[in-house]
Design an enzyme around this catalytic site. Structure first.
Site, PDB file in Angstrom:
ATOM      1  N   ASP A 228     -11.780  21.218   2.290  1.00  0.00           N
ATOM      2  CA  ASP A 228     -10.786  22.279   2.100  1.00  0.00           C
ATOM      3  C   ASP A 228     -11.449  23.647   2.211  1.00  0.00           C
ATOM      4  OD1 ASP A 228      -8.282  23.343   1.835  1.00  0.00           O
ATOM      5  OD2 ASP A 228      -8.204  23.159  -0.345  1.00  0.00           O
TER       6      ASP A 228
ATOM      7  N   HIS B 288      -0.133  18.175   0.074  1.00  0.00           N
ATOM      8  CA  HIS B 288      -0.560  19.184  -0.906  1.00  0.00           C
ATOM      9  C   HIS B 288       0.240  18.877  -2.163  1.00  0.00           C
ATOM     10  CE1 HIS B 288      -2.133  23.195  -2.223  1.00  0.00           C
ATOM     11  NE2 HIS B 288      -1.204  22.941  -3.131  1.00  0.00           N
TER      12      HIS B 288
ATOM     13  N   HIS C 156     -11.420  33.351   3.835  1.00  0.00           N
ATOM     14  CA  HIS C 156     -10.601  34.575   3.806  1.00  0.00           C
ATOM     15  C   HIS C 156     -11.572  35.744   3.847  1.00  0.00           C
ATOM     16  CE1 HIS C 156      -6.720  32.744   2.574  1.00  0.00           C
ATOM     17  NE2 HIS C 156      -7.474  31.866   1.942  1.00  0.00           N
TER      18      HIS C 156
ATOM     19  N   ALA D 190      -6.054  32.500  -2.159  1.00  0.00           N
ATOM     20  CA  ALA D 190      -6.679  31.271  -2.659  1.00  0.00           C
ATOM     21  C   ALA D 190      -7.517  30.654  -1.552  1.00  0.00           C
ATOM     22  CB  ALA D 190      -5.598  30.283  -3.087  1.00  0.00           C
TER      23      ALA D 190
ATOM     24  N   LYS E 237       0.967  17.237   7.856  1.00  0.00           N
ATOM     25  CA  LYS E 237       0.668  17.843   6.557  1.00  0.00           C
ATOM     26  C   LYS E 237       1.938  18.313   5.871  1.00  0.00           C
ATOM     27  CE  LYS E 237      -1.751  19.699   3.233  1.00  0.00           C
ATOM     28  NZ  LYS E 237      -2.876  20.620   3.212  1.00  0.00           N
TER      29      LYS E 237
ATOM     30  N   HIS F 294     -10.510  17.443   5.674  1.00  0.00           N
ATOM     31  CA  HIS F 294      -9.552  18.512   5.307  1.00  0.00           C
ATOM     32  C   HIS F 294     -10.237  19.858   5.502  1.00  0.00           C
ATOM     33  CE1 HIS F 294      -6.111  20.000   2.652  1.00  0.00           C
ATOM     34  NE2 HIS F 294      -6.788  21.089   3.001  1.00  0.00           N
TER      35      HIS F 294
ATOM     36  N   HIS G 161      -7.207  17.089  -1.728  1.00  0.00           N
ATOM     37  CA  HIS G 161      -7.944  17.906  -2.711  1.00  0.00           C
ATOM     38  C   HIS G 161      -7.473  17.664  -4.146  1.00  0.00           C
ATOM     39  CE1 HIS G 161      -4.424  20.351  -1.970  1.00  0.00           C
ATOM     40  NE2 HIS G 161      -4.885  20.862  -0.842  1.00  0.00           N
TER      41      HIS G 161
ATOM     42  N   LEU H 234      -6.503  26.780  -4.515  1.00  0.00           N
ATOM     43  CA  LEU H 234      -5.360  25.966  -4.941  1.00  0.00           C
ATOM     44  C   LEU H 234      -5.514  24.556  -4.385  1.00  0.00           C
ATOM     45  CD1 LEU H 234      -2.465  28.523  -4.494  1.00  0.00           C
ATOM     46  CD2 LEU H 234      -3.349  27.602  -6.648  1.00  0.00           C
TER      47      LEU H 234
ATOM     48  N   HIS I 230      -9.848  24.113   7.019  1.00  0.00           N
ATOM     49  CA  HIS I 230      -9.116  25.263   7.581  1.00  0.00           C
ATOM     50  C   HIS I 230     -10.055  26.017   8.514  1.00  0.00           C
ATOM     51  CE1 HIS I 230      -5.746  24.808   4.761  1.00  0.00           C
ATOM     52  NE2 HIS I 230      -6.674  24.362   3.950  1.00  0.00           N
ATOM     53  N   LEU I 231      -9.686  26.091   9.779  1.00  0.00           N
ATOM     54  CA  LEU I 231     -10.531  26.791  10.760  1.00  0.00           C
ATOM     55  C   LEU I 231      -9.992  28.171  11.113  1.00  0.00           C
ATOM     56  CD1 LEU I 231     -11.581  24.068  13.374  1.00  0.00           C
ATOM     57  CD2 LEU I 231     -13.054  25.286  11.754  1.00  0.00           C
TER      58      LEU I 231
END
Ligand code: DOR
Ligand code: ZN
Length: 344
Positions: free
Chosen positions: A247, A136, A251, A263, A99, A13, A174, A219, A15-16
């Protein structure tokens, strides 16, 4: 223990982000992990097989030279995802999951699902074709306390989803509560869960220790200590239903330190090391390999990796900032001392 060699892990899991932002983070993951399940919550979201394949090409083009890494792509489920789109995704051989973001649940989820009953055909096609659903798991009702949203999701949505699609493979992503641990433990072998390093390392006090701590805000939100302990127990007892999903969600520093901060914790800079810290704290380093490198591919029906990585026990300090596109980000646990690090 001074060093630990394990089968190379995968991150189930991740985020790229995209473009220049992605270029500054993808190497961190590729140094440690052979594969990662790449989340589709871009803006606009990755809602078709064609968009997923194009995103995959951009990831590979941004990979620092000398690193081998296989992005496993996921599709963003919407109210309008068709059975045909699911079939196309499976045909590519490169899209490994879909997802489900309840609309409004988290970052870039506004295009998510408003009501799962609208997704009947897509879910049926996924069940028939063996394409897993990544969930999620939080209700979005603003009247539900933020600390209860995951627990309420189990009774409110997950149970009926499973009874409507009993053959569908589902990953409860998560997880953060003992209720989720219990539910997944008791469910059929088609139901598994990922656990992040930040939910293993911190409880909700970390959001407010000495002041407001935006870099610990993610989150689902951090929970009370008994929940963290339930996650630790799930991850460190060789239960094949629980596996690694960072996860990691970068940011820019300014978008987190703001009136309405985003988040997400950036953990990929030490994506396996942070888990080693958590496992080491309960003398369970011998259980890290199963959790990080075996149970994920086994669940997805993919081969385990054949090469290894080595972690060594040598204290180091997490940098206060890292480059992120033209900007900077504050890594999770910035300024803290970690015991484990990846050997070159
Ligand atoms: O903390 C989070 N950040 N949770 C999510 O579900 C999304 C993620 C992000 O994309 O920033
Ligand atoms: Zn995520």
């Amino acid at each position: 223990m001074k060093s630990l060699t394990i089968t190379r892990p995968d991150d189930w899991h991740l985020h790229l982000r995209d473009d220049a932002f992605m270029a500054s983070v993808v190497g961190d993951t590729a140094k440690r992990f052979a594969r990662a399940m790449v989340m589709p919550n871009l803006k606009p979201p990755v809602i078709t097989a064609a968009l997923a394949l194009a995103y995959r090409e951009r990831i590979l083009a941004r990979l620092p030279s000398g690193l081998r890494f296989e992005p496993l792509m996921s599709l963003y489920l919407t109210d309008n995802t068709s059975a045909e789109q699911i079939a196309k995704a499976v045909q590519t051989g490169l899209i490994k999951a879909v997802k489900y973001y309840p609309a409004g649940a988290t970052t870039h989820s506004d295009a998510g699902v408003t009501d799962l009953s609208r997704c009947h055909r897509a879910l049926e096609a996924m069940q028939n074709l063996g394409l897993p659903l990544l969930v999620h798991g939080e209700v979005t009702d603003a009247n539900v306390d933020i600390f209860d949203r995951e627990r309420m999701f189990i009774d409110g949505q997950l149970k009926s989803l499973i009874s409507n699609f009993p053959e569908l493979k589902i990953v409860f992503e998560h997880i953060t509560t003992r209720e989720a641990v219990q539910f997944v433990s008791d469910a059929s072998p088609r139901i598994a869960a990922t656990i992040t390093a930040h939910h293993l390392l911190l409880n909700r006090n970390a959001l407010f220790s000495g002041g407001l701590r935006p870099h610990n805000y993610c989150l689902p939100i951090l929970k009370k200590e008994p929940h963290r302990l339930a996650l630790i127990h799930a991850a460190t007892h060789g239960n094949v239903k629980f596996f690694l999903g960072t996860d990691s969600a970068p940011h820019t520093r300014d978008t987190k330190q703001s009136d309405c901060g985003c988040a997400g914790c950036y953990t990929a800079y030490a994506g396996i090391e942070l888990y080693a810290e958590a496992f080491d704290a309960v003398n369970a380093l011998d259980k890290l390999e199963g959790f990080a490198s075996h149970f994920g591919p086994d669940f997805y029906g993919l081969p385990r990796n054949e090469d290894t990585i080595t972690l060594e026990s040598k204290a180091w300090t997490v940098p206060l900032e890292l480059p992120f596109g033209e900007d900077q980000l504050t890594p999770f646990l910035a300024g803290s001392s970690l015991r484990w690090r990846l050997k070159d």
